[in-house]
Design a protein around this motif. Structure first.
Motif, mmCIF file in Angstrom:
data_model
loop_
_atom_site.group_PDB
_atom_site.id
_atom_site.type_symbol
_atom_site.label_atom_id
_atom_site.label_comp_id
_atom_site.label_asym_id
_atom_site.label_seq_id
_atom_site.Cartn_x
_atom_site.Cartn_y
_atom_site.Cartn_z
ATOM 1 N N UNK A 47 0.821 -1.207 0.000
ATOM 2 C CA UNK A 47 0.000 0.000 0.000
ATOM 3 C C UNK A 47 0.859 1.264 0.000
ATOM 4 N N UNK A 48 2.147 1.099 0.029
ATOM 5 C CA UNK A 48 3.060 2.244 0.058
ATOM 6 C C UNK A 48 2.718 3.193 1.186
ATOM 7 N N UNK A 49 2.442 2.662 2.364
ATOM 8 C CA UNK A 49 2.174 3.508 3.525
ATOM 9 C C UNK A 49 3.254 3.286 4.567
ATOM 10 N N UNK A 50 3.393 4.252 5.446
ATOM 11 C CA UNK A 50 4.456 4.171 6.440
ATOM 12 C C UNK A 50 3.924 3.568 7.739
ATOM 13 N N UNK A 51 4.356 2.361 8.035
ATOM 14 C CA UNK A 51 3.959 1.721 9.283
ATOM 15 C C UNK A 51 5.171 1.504 10.186
ATOM 16 N N UNK A 52 6.238 2.283 9.915
ATOM 17 C CA UNK A 52 7.515 2.107 10.634
ATOM 18 C C UNK A 52 7.343 2.151 12.137
ATOM 19 N N UNK A 53 6.553 3.051 12.620
ATOM 20 C CA UNK A 53 6.378 3.162 14.063
ATOM 21 C C UNK A 53 5.769 1.915 14.656
ATOM 22 N N UNK A 54 4.666 1.471 14.026
ATOM 23 C CA UNK A 54 3.995 0.271 14.522
ATOM 24 C C UNK A 54 4.945 -0.936 14.491
ATOM 25 N N UNK A 55 5.658 -1.029 13.380
ATOM 26 C CA UNK A 55 6.559 -2.187 13.235
ATOM 27 C C UNK A 55 7.648 -2.144 14.300
ATOM 28 N N UNK A 56 8.206 -0.952 14.527
ATOM 29 C CA UNK A 56 9.278 -0.827 15.511
ATOM 30 C C UNK A 56 8.782 -1.254 16.892
ATOM 31 N N UNK A 57 7.575 -0.839 17.216
ATOM 32 C CA UNK A 57 7.013 -1.206 18.517
ATOM 33 C C UNK A 57 6.930 -2.731 18.651
ATOM 34 N N UNK A 58 6.388 -3.334 17.594
ATOM 35 C CA UNK A 58 6.252 -4.796 17.647
ATOM 36 C C UNK A 58 7.622 -5.469 17.716
ATOM 37 N N UNK A 59 8.592 -4.929 16.955
ATOM 38 C CA UNK A 59 9.953 -5.490 16.979
ATOM 39 C C UNK A 59 10.505 -5.465 18.398
ATOM 40 N N UNK A 60 10.309 -4.346 19.054
ATOM 41 C CA UNK A 60 10.814 -4.234 20.422
ATOM 42 C C UNK A 60 10.187 -5.305 21.306
#
Ligand SMILES: [Zn+2]
Ligand SMILES: [Zn+2]
Lengths: 304, 322, 322, 304
Positions: free
Chosen positions: C33-46
């Motif tokens: 979808x070419x959207x930025x989910x970096x924040x959500x992903x980072x949270x889950x990664x942590x």
């Protein structure tokens, strides 16, 4: 090329063995190779990697450090114990053809500074066949290694036992194997290198008894001859049957080593097995890599 | 290899062949026509026997080759059955296969424990096919070595019976490393820490024979042969003519007498007149008496001295000039 | 055998699996979808990393089994390339075949000549098929023994690297006597007249492992395993349920810590947090430092004393009452 | 039947092992065999030669001279070193079922007068599996043979290592093989007999290390299980795969010996290898032939 050898009468060998033409035809790829290029490349076809056979002297030259070789038993030769028709003549012809007294040259020398006893069979001398003298020289080399606490390195190229000496030639299998057995018992290393071809009685004795067994690429290695086997089993054998690579796959030899890597590989093994090293290391014995080996051959070819 | 024998090669041979053919012809005739040709046949038999005697009295090397290969010559199983008691055959190299071309057994010779190895030629075609005509595969040599190691462990003498056309020129024998196997056996036998008696009873064919023939004492039946190559093979290679086998047989010096002169064989054991096949038990008795003479002395020597002597023996074989 | 691993078996495993699935889903979404989910992903990664830490801090035996089998775990070739110089690989058993599942080499460890043998697992499917997933055929064990005999001849230490699912359950391996080959190696190693260091780096699978694992010193990486049977096999036999492998893994006491307590392993070599695959060089360094500590002392002892100690070591293993 | 054994508690074994019916069905030929006849015939089917499994005690009885057995380590047994779920119960059940303390009985006895240390694995005790105690007893038997300068004879019947003891059971392969290695080094004979079935860890240790390896006809001998192999190779194995005869053909064992010939064969080997013989030779130790062996079994069956 052979000034480092102590027997000047050998010096005529190279020219006879390599006819005078400028070009040589590779028997495997059929390419015409500039002869000097072939010699510079240790007689390995630069096109297809085919390893041409070497004379014993050529082998010694590309293997040993310059001027390091001291031949032993240079004059030792077989007699004609059975009075076998035509044998004295064949022996004489072989001597004249190769300039040597027998089908093996033995002596002591250094490889990258590592001291070793070395023996090289000459296929050009009656097919490298093992009669009393070859057996005797191999046994003496083995004994000399044991006495002087040195390794033994054997380069084999042979059609087998020398039938003109009958069962006495068969007994050389026992003589050489027993001598090598004593070297093993005494704890000194024995490296066997099989070159094209190594067959018959030589395989069934010292050649297959190395602590480590190396072979040149494509070398024919086997006991029985291909044609006899095909007659027995009544079908054709695969092309790679009895090649060095085939033997490697069958677990019979340790490594297939190209000619350009052979000297460094043997040196590494000698080092590993604790061969004594002369100090200072001979000039020509720079760390062995394909290039030095080639240039050594090249310069010697130029010396001719 | 077990080669097809070319025809006889001397005048006496030809005479004998003619006589035997004639006798056979008369016999058939007498049978088919129901007439009595006994007198004629007897005359011819006498003449044939005379020729045989001439041949046997001084057989040529090529005759001896044929005697050594004779289909009625006593086989290893005959020697084993007659010479030994308490035989327990052992099987297998513990690596790949049990090779029926090589026999290995524990046994007693007049009460004394010995280890027997030997080439196991068959008595008929069926047996010979099963046993590859006495030509071992690598696993055969390896079986022999395994069992010789048992002899070494228990300090029992090894008695090795040699009777093989040679190593087997087959692809699988090569693939499984018959050269390695032969070389290994030769080396190990040269330093086996127990006494080894070798008896060459029939064909001593090259590396396949030597693989079990390195020892302290080499005995050889009178009409056995021991050679680096078959006469046929030699003739084919040297003269490109396998029918010159008789000449090659003479040139190769493969008879017991020749080999004794070359110091390869220590003692020649006499065979019955005409060859072992004419009286197998007499040939076996010849071997028995040699074993009786030698076996008690074997192993009296300290092991190290025995090994030195064995080494010196093989070390001395060959003729050279320097 | 290299079994298909059943799913994770603890709550933490399930949490981690869920988190990793969610992260993957978000990544795909972001990409497609070419959207930025970096924040959500980072949270889950942590959060995932937290769970991983919990797991790694005190991994269950079943986790350790999976670490030992991890496809990214350093292989023998990694150890050899990093630990040794002047490596010359040797091939073949001189009997039947060169087995690529077993590696044998001459080499130097910090200048000192050693002989290396080890199970040769591949790094990818192609290599693993060529090397039978590190499961030797009999000829592999026999190659190792042959080369260990070289070590014996020259009094060089043997370093044996163990990483195999086990002996190979194949018909040819049986036909060529894998039981004999393993037994022979065990016996010969128990009396090999040179020092032997065993390093269990991955899977120490039963007889296939022990065939090169009898020695004077047994080192084991922290998350390697060493077991008489695979957990799956054990569960299948005992409970007729291969999915109970996690329970079996715990019951079998197959971890380095367990085996040290049972005195089977002399020293446990630490791995990087989370397992060797997360920092292969650190795991190799751990082995290097152990070799540095132990190798100089090896072979100082007289051979007979060393053999007595080796014998006493294996002789003492086990728990009995009388 | 077992009055010659020193442990009377074993005497109830035979009856439990052989249920009470008059007739037994042969699992190979499906014939109904009169049970007494089967026992007289050493539990070999008189119709098809199928060798029924024996308990360790039955094996000792048909092998040793009467009253010659002195058991060692009779009470030695495994503990539960891993606290493995269910193991103590299984061990207890096995003890009750067989009357023995472990899956192997070891001791000293005579066979046709020849003194030997002997060990017999009992497949009826947890599948003859080798844990710490079995390994310990085999190692001790081997050490006792060495100390007393006697041969060692092992009859194996085992499913392999005892997984309930984890890697400790694996270590028993090393322990037993090392002990047998010392016996070899000391020059004393070791005869291994493989009975149905001998698989897994026992094959990969002492069972395959005999100077001579015998097997009973039809015995299953192999390392990996047939079903696992069929899963790996994805086709059916031939019927004779991993049989004693198969192993003989593959060169892995020395001889297949029928049960009726086993005692005499072992005696002959012991004699050959120089086992000391007791004088006078025990009464029951007439020259071993099929008949005496049968009658011995028959008379003991009658004793029941
Ligand atoms: Zn070319
Ligand atoms: Zn039946």
């Amino acid at each position: 090329m052979l000034n480092w050898l102590r027997r000047p009468k050998y010096s005529s060998l190279q020219r006879r063995d390599m006819p005078a033409g400028l070009w040589a035809k590779c028997p495997r790829c059929n390419n015409l190779i500039y002869r000097k290029e072939l010699e510079r490349n240790l007689k390995v076809c630069p096109k297809c990697g085919f390893h041409h056979r070497l004379t014993a002297l050529e082998r010694l030259e590309i293997t040993l450090d310059q001027d390091s070789f001291e031949e032993i038993d240079a004059e030792l030769t077989s007699t004609d114990p059975l009075k076998f028709e035509g044998y004295p003549q064949k022996l004489q012809e072989a001597k004249e053809k190769t300039g040597g007294a027998e089908a093996v040259i033995t002596g002591e020398g250094t490889i990258d500074g590592y001291r070793t006893v070395i023996g090289v069979l000459d296929f050009h001398f009656m097919g490298g066949s093992m009669g009393s003298a070859v057996g005797e020289k191999v046994a003496r080399a083995s004994e000399q290694a044991r006495d002087r606490q040195l390794p033994l390195v054997m380069f084999s190229a042979s059609g087998g036992a020398r039938m003109q000496e009958g069962a006495l030639s068969l007994m050389q299998l026992a003589k050489t194997s027993a001598a090598v057995g004593r070297l093993h018992d005494a704890g000194f290393p024995y490296i066997s290198v099989m070159c094209d071809p190594t067959t018959g009685g030589v395989t069934a004795s010292f050649a297959f008894l190395g602590d480590v067994i190396l072979a040149e690429p494509g070398a024919l290695i086997g006991f029985a001859g291909r044609r006899v086997i095909e007659q027995t089993i009544r079908h054709k054998l695969p092309d790679d049957f009895q090649t060095a690579e085939f033997c490697l796959n069958k677990g019979l030899i340790d490594l297939v080593v190209t000619r350009s890597d052979m000297r460094s590989t043997v040196a590494r093994l000698l080092s590993f097995f604790g061969a004594p090293r002369v100090e200072p290391v001979p000039v020509a014995a720079e760390p062995a890599t394909p290039e030095p080996a080639q240039s050594r051959s090249g310069s010697s070819a130029a010396d001719e | 290899m077990a080669a097809t024998l070319p025809g006889p090669s001397t005048d006496l041979d030809r005479q004998l062949q003619d006589l035997e053919g004639e006798i056979e012809r008369l016999r058939r005739l007498a049978r088919e026509q129901a007439i009595d040709l006994g007198g004629e046949i007897a005359t011819l038999e006498t003449r044939a026997e005379d020729v045989r005697k001439k041949i046997y009295t001084n057989p040529s090397p090529w005759h001896i080759v044929q005697l050594a290969r004779h289909s009625q010559r006593p086989r290893l199983v005959d020697f084993v059955a007659s010479l030994f008691t308490d035989v327990v055959e052992l099987h297998g190299d513990r690596l790949f296969r049990d090779d029926p071309a090589m026999l290995a057994a524990l046994a007693r010779f007049e009460g004394r424990p010995v280890v027997v190895v030997g080439h196991n030629k068959g008595k008929d075609t069926k047996e010979n096919i099963a046993r590859n005509f006495g030509m071992p595969y690598p696993e055969g040599y390896r079986k022999a070595l395994r069992v010789m190691r048992l002899a070494e462990k228990f300090h029992y003498p090894v008695i090795a019976f040699v009777d093989t056309p040679g190593a087997f020129p087959g692809d699988e024998a090569e693939e499984r490393g018959q050269a390695e196997a032969i070389a290994r056996n030769i080396e190990e036998m040269s330093r086996l820490r127990t006494s080894v008696i070798v008896v060459i009873t029939g064909e001593g064919g090259s590396g396949g024979a030597l693989a079990i023939a390195v020892g302290d004492l080499t005995l050889m039946l009178q009409y056995a042969i021991y050679t680096v190559i078959s006469p046929e093979g030699c003739a084919a290679i040297l003269w490109h003519d396998a029918t010159k086998a008789a000449e090659a047989a003479a040139a190769l010096r493969l008879t017991a007498k020749d080999l004794q002169a070359l110091k390869i064989v220590d003692e020649v054991l006499p065979e019955p007149f005409g060859g072992a096949h004419r009286d197998p038990e007499a040939a076996i008795t010849s071997v028995r008496s040699a074993l009786q003479r030698h076996l008690p002395g074997m192993g009296q020597m300290p092991v190290q001295a025995m090994l030195e002597r064995r080494y010196a023996k093989y070390r001395s074989l060959g003729q050279i000039v320097a």
